[in-house]
Write a protein that holds these residues in place. Sequence first.
Motif, PDB file in Angstrom:
ATOM      1  N   ALA A  49       0.823  -1.207   0.000  1.00 39.77           N
ATOM      2  CA  ALA A  49       0.000   0.000   0.000  1.00 39.77           C
ATOM      3  C   ALA A  49       0.856   1.256   0.000  1.00 39.77           C
ATOM      4  CB  ALA A  49      -0.935  -0.018   1.217  1.00 39.77           C
ATOM      5  N   GLU A  50       1.924   1.251   0.767  1.00 37.69           N
ATOM      6  CA  GLU A  50       2.811   2.408   0.781  1.00 37.69           C
ATOM      7  C   GLU A  50       3.500   2.582  -0.574  1.00 37.69           C
ATOM      8  OE1 GLU A  50       5.400   1.518   3.975  1.00 37.69           O
ATOM      9  OE2 GLU A  50       4.006   2.191   5.530  1.00 37.69           O
ATOM     10  N   TYR A  51       3.828   1.453  -1.192  1.00 37.69           N
ATOM     11  CA  TYR A  51       4.462   1.528  -2.508  1.00 37.69           C
ATOM     12  C   TYR A  51       3.501   2.092  -3.549  1.00 37.69           C
ATOM     13  CZ  TYR A  51       6.858  -0.061  -6.713  1.00 37.69           C
ATOM     14  OH  TYR A  51       7.473  -0.122  -7.934  1.00 37.69           O
ATOM     15  N   ARG A  52       2.246   1.674  -3.495  1.00 33.94           N
ATOM     16  CA  ARG A  52       1.258   2.240  -4.416  1.00 33.94           C
ATOM     17  C   ARG A  52       1.070   3.730  -4.159  1.00 33.94           C
ATOM     18  NH1 ARG A  52      -1.740  -2.447  -3.026  1.00 33.94           N
ATOM     19  NH2 ARG A  52      -3.131  -1.161  -1.767  1.00 33.94           N
ATOM     20  N   LEU A  53       1.101   4.114  -2.893  1.00 33.72           N
ATOM     21  CA  LEU A  53       0.963   5.532  -2.563  1.00 33.72           C
ATOM     22  C   LEU A  53       2.147   6.329  -3.093  1.00 33.72           C
ATOM     23  CD1 LEU A  53      -0.692   7.669  -1.057  1.00 33.72           C
ATOM     24  CD2 LEU A  53       0.628   7.139   0.994  1.00 33.72           C
ATOM     25  N   LEU A  54       3.337   5.750  -3.011  1.00 33.33           N
ATOM     26  CA  LEU A  54       4.523   6.425  -3.534  1.00 33.33           C
ATOM     27  C   LEU A  54       4.430   6.589  -5.045  1.00 33.33           C
ATOM     28  CD1 LEU A  54       7.378   7.578  -3.190  1.00 33.33           C
ATOM     29  CD2 LEU A  54       8.253   5.228  -3.363  1.00 33.33           C
ATOM     30  N   ARG A  55       3.988   5.537  -5.740  1.00 30.27           N
ATOM     31  CA  ARG A  55       3.835   5.640  -7.187  1.00 30.27           C
ATOM     32  C   ARG A  55       2.797   6.692  -7.558  1.00 30.27           C
ATOM     33  NH1 ARG A  55       2.640   0.231  -7.464  1.00 30.27           N
ATOM     34  NH2 ARG A  55       0.942   0.715  -8.891  1.00 30.27           N
ATOM     35  N   GLY A  56       1.680   6.699  -6.833  1.00 32.29           N
ATOM     36  CA  GLY A  56       0.670   7.720  -7.102  1.00 32.29           C
ATOM     37  C   GLY A  56       1.168   9.121  -6.830  1.00 32.29           C
ATOM     38  N   GLY A  57       2.004   9.268  -5.783  1.00 35.09           N
ATOM     39  CA  GLY A  57       2.570  10.580  -5.494  1.00 35.09           C
ATOM     40  C   GLY A  57       3.513  11.050  -6.584  1.00 35.09           C
TER      41      GLY A  57
ATOM     42  N   LEU B 266       3.409  10.189  -9.756  1.00 40.16           N
ATOM     43  CA  LEU B 266       2.595  10.534 -10.926  1.00 40.16           C
ATOM     44  C   LEU B 266       1.878  11.861 -10.727  1.00 40.16           C
ATOM     45  CD1 LEU B 266       1.424   9.695 -13.683  1.00 40.16           C
ATOM     46  CD2 LEU B 266      -0.409   8.548 -12.442  1.00 40.16           C
ATOM     47  N   GLY B 267       1.263  12.044  -9.552  1.00 43.83           N
ATOM     48  CA  GLY B 267       0.542  13.290  -9.303  1.00 43.83           C
ATOM     49  C   GLY B 267       1.452  14.497  -9.302  1.00 43.83           C
ATOM     50  N   LEU B 268       2.636  14.367  -8.691  1.00 49.20           N
ATOM     51  CA  LEU B 268       3.579  15.482  -8.656  1.00 49.20           C
ATOM     52  C   LEU B 268       4.041  15.847 -10.056  1.00 49.20           C
ATOM     53  CD1 LEU B 268       5.375  17.387  -6.929  1.00 49.20           C
ATOM     54  CD2 LEU B 268       7.100  15.570  -6.945  1.00 49.20           C
ATOM     55  N   GLY B 269       4.420  14.833 -10.843  1.00 51.12           N
ATOM     56  CA  GLY B 269       4.912  15.123 -12.187  1.00 51.12           C
ATOM     57  C   GLY B 269       3.862  15.733 -13.089  1.00 51.12           C
ATOM     58  N   LEU B 270       2.651  15.178 -13.077  1.00 52.44           N
ATOM     59  CA  LEU B 270       1.608  15.691 -13.958  1.00 52.44           C
ATOM     60  C   LEU B 270       1.163  17.093 -13.533  1.00 52.44           C
ATOM     61  CD1 LEU B 270      -0.636  12.551 -14.569  1.00 52.44           C
ATOM     62  CD2 LEU B 270       1.075  13.557 -16.087  1.00 52.44           C
ATOM     63  N   THR B 271       1.089  17.354 -12.228  1.00 43.44           N
ATOM     64  CA  THR B 271       0.647  18.673 -11.762  1.00 43.44           C
ATOM     65  C   THR B 271       1.629  19.763 -12.176  1.00 43.44           C
ATOM     66  OG1 THR B 271      -0.462  17.658  -9.863  1.00 43.44           O
ATOM     67  CG2 THR B 271      -0.014  20.023  -9.747  1.00 43.44           C
ATOM     68  N   VAL B 272       2.927  19.523 -11.936  1.00 41.86           N
ATOM     69  CA  VAL B 272       3.934  20.528 -12.310  1.00 41.86           C
ATOM     70  C   VAL B 272       4.022  20.653 -13.828  1.00 41.86           C
ATOM     71  CG1 VAL B 272       6.357  21.177 -12.111  1.00 41.86           C
ATOM     72  CG2 VAL B 272       5.189  20.110 -10.186  1.00 41.86           C
ATOM     73  N   SER B 273       3.858  19.542 -14.544  1.00 44.22           N
ATOM     74  CA  SER B 273       3.910  19.604 -16.001  1.00 44.22           C
ATOM     75  C   SER B 273       2.766  20.444 -16.558  1.00 44.22           C
ATOM     76  CB  SER B 273       3.858  18.185 -16.580  1.00 44.22           C
ATOM     77  OG  SER B 273       3.890  18.218 -17.988  1.00 44.22           O
ATOM     78  N   LEU B 274       1.549  20.238 -16.060  1.00 45.21           N
ATOM     79  CA  LEU B 274       0.418  21.032 -16.529  1.00 45.21           C
ATOM     80  C   LEU B 274       0.580  22.496 -16.147  1.00 45.21           C
ATOM     81  CD1 LEU B 274      -2.539  18.595 -15.736  1.00 45.21           C
ATOM     82  CD2 LEU B 274      -1.545  19.110 -17.965  1.00 45.21           C
ATOM     83  N   ALA B 275       1.113  22.752 -14.953  1.00 47.29           N
ATOM     84  CA  ALA B 275       1.366  24.139 -14.560  1.00 47.29           C
ATOM     85  C   ALA B 275       2.417  24.785 -15.463  1.00 47.29           C
ATOM     86  CB  ALA B 275       1.805  24.200 -13.093  1.00 47.29           C
ATOM     87  N   SER B 276       3.417  24.020 -15.870  1.00 42.33           N
ATOM     88  CA  SER B 276       4.447  24.565 -16.760  1.00 42.33           C
ATOM     89  C   SER B 276       3.873  24.878 -18.134  1.00 42.33           C
ATOM     90  CB  SER B 276       5.607  23.572 -16.880  1.00 42.33           C
ATOM     91  OG  SER B 276       6.204  23.335 -15.621  1.00 42.33           O
ATOM     92  N   HIS B 277       2.945  24.054 -18.613  1.00 42.83           N
ATOM     93  CA  HIS B 277       2.248  24.379 -19.865  1.00 42.83           C
ATOM     94  C   HIS B 277       1.601  25.760 -19.775  1.00 42.83           C
ATOM     95  CE1 HIS B 277       2.434  20.848 -22.458  1.00 42.83           C
ATOM     96  NE2 HIS B 277       2.349  20.096 -21.374  1.00 42.83           N
ATOM     97  N   LEU B 278       0.934  26.004 -18.673  1.00 45.91           N
ATOM     98  CA  LEU B 278       0.246  27.283 -18.501  1.00 45.91           C
ATOM     99  C   LEU B 278       1.239  28.431 -18.366  1.00 45.91           C
ATOM    100  CD1 LEU B 278      -2.478  28.653 -18.247  1.00 45.91           C
ATOM    101  CD2 LEU B 278      -2.444  28.182 -15.797  1.00 45.91           C
ATOM    102  N   LEU B 279       2.346  28.212 -17.673  1.00 43.48           N
ATOM    103  CA  LEU B 279       3.346  29.263 -17.519  1.00 43.48           C
ATOM    104  C   LEU B 279       3.973  29.617 -18.868  1.00 43.48           C
ATOM    105  CD1 LEU B 279       5.128  28.139 -14.225  1.00 43.48           C
ATOM    106  CD2 LEU B 279       3.612  30.101 -14.530  1.00 43.48           C
ATOM    107  N   VAL B 280       4.246  28.621 -19.699  1.00 45.78           N
ATOM    108  CA  VAL B 280       4.800  28.892 -21.030  1.00 45.78           C
ATOM    109  C   VAL B 280       3.799  29.667 -21.880  1.00 45.78           C
ATOM    110  CG1 VAL B 280       5.610  27.825 -23.168  1.00 45.78           C
ATOM    111  CG2 VAL B 280       6.345  26.909 -20.965  1.00 45.78           C
ATOM    112  N   ALA B 281       2.531  29.250 -21.838  1.00 45.59           N
ATOM    113  CA  ALA B 281       1.516  29.934 -22.637  1.00 45.59           C
ATOM    114  C   ALA B 281       1.344  31.384 -22.200  1.00 45.59           C
ATOM    115  CB  ALA B 281       0.180  29.191 -22.521  1.00 45.59           C
TER     116      ALA B 281
END
Length: 305
Positions: free
Chosen positions: A111-119, A121-136
């Motif tokens: 369960a902790e390993y799944r939580l780490l994987r989800g973290g 993924l969530g961290l990378g996608l959130t910052v990536s989407l925010a960077s899209h907006l910052l570039v635009a």
Amino acid sequence: MPNASSWSASSPLLLLWEDSSGTRIFLSLLYAVLAISGTLSNVMVIYLVFSFKKLQTTSNAFIVNGCAADLSVCALWMPQEAVLGLLPPNSSSLHPRRRPPPANSSSLRSAEYRLLRGGLLGLGLTVSLASHLLVAFNRYVLITKLPSVYQALYQRRHTGCMIGLSWALALLPVPLLPGLWTLGSAQSDGSSRYTALLLALAVLGQTALLLHCYLGIVRRLPFPAAPPPPRRAQRRLSSVSVLLLCCVFLLGTQPLVWVSLLGFFLRPAPPALQAASWLLLCSLSALNPLLYTWRSEEFRRAARS
């Protein structure tokens, strides 16, 4: 055979354990290809920007920020999903009828390993989407506003604050993840439905702002009445590249948005459709470096050198 609730609670995010071994092997190979290509392209863009002074601009700083976030998806999360897809689905966590092991055994670590994987993924996608907006937004201010406004807004200190804020906003929900995981596994899928709704609304709002910026850029690139051919071709290609970027971004993000909204207001989408929508969103992490550099002569010249 596990049902949809057990699939969402115990299996990896994009791997359907009830599928055949051939389907899981195909998904694992797809993850491996995306992981290798995405890692190489993101590392290459980061290396070029740090190695060539001409590429060290404010817009490229936001692109590098997105590449760093995409590396957490391509280099850290995707390889784990590729390996898990090759494992046989015989774990006790995948069979709810089996007696659960003690709390201090491997299930807790799982369960902790799944939580780490989800973290990751969530961290990378959130910052990536925010960077899209910052570039635009950076390009929108550069093209539609006065140079003095751009220089005042995008000083080095302000740029660093924007980049730091994107990571801070992504790390903000991390303390809530254990509680959300406990609610999602102990109760029904009600909490996960609300989490999916919040995710869909956040991506939808970010998409609206991004489209506003890029469509404003396209409107500010009118063709002159009698331009010389090279200038006209250059402007047309710039407008086409902006519209192509928007189309690829919409193709990667909107399926997940509408699948999540459909599952919240009407009925949950089939697991295969959920997996496909997540896969499209995650594939943006491998495509982002190409989207922002394929039309840049500076990047092509630096790559050739």
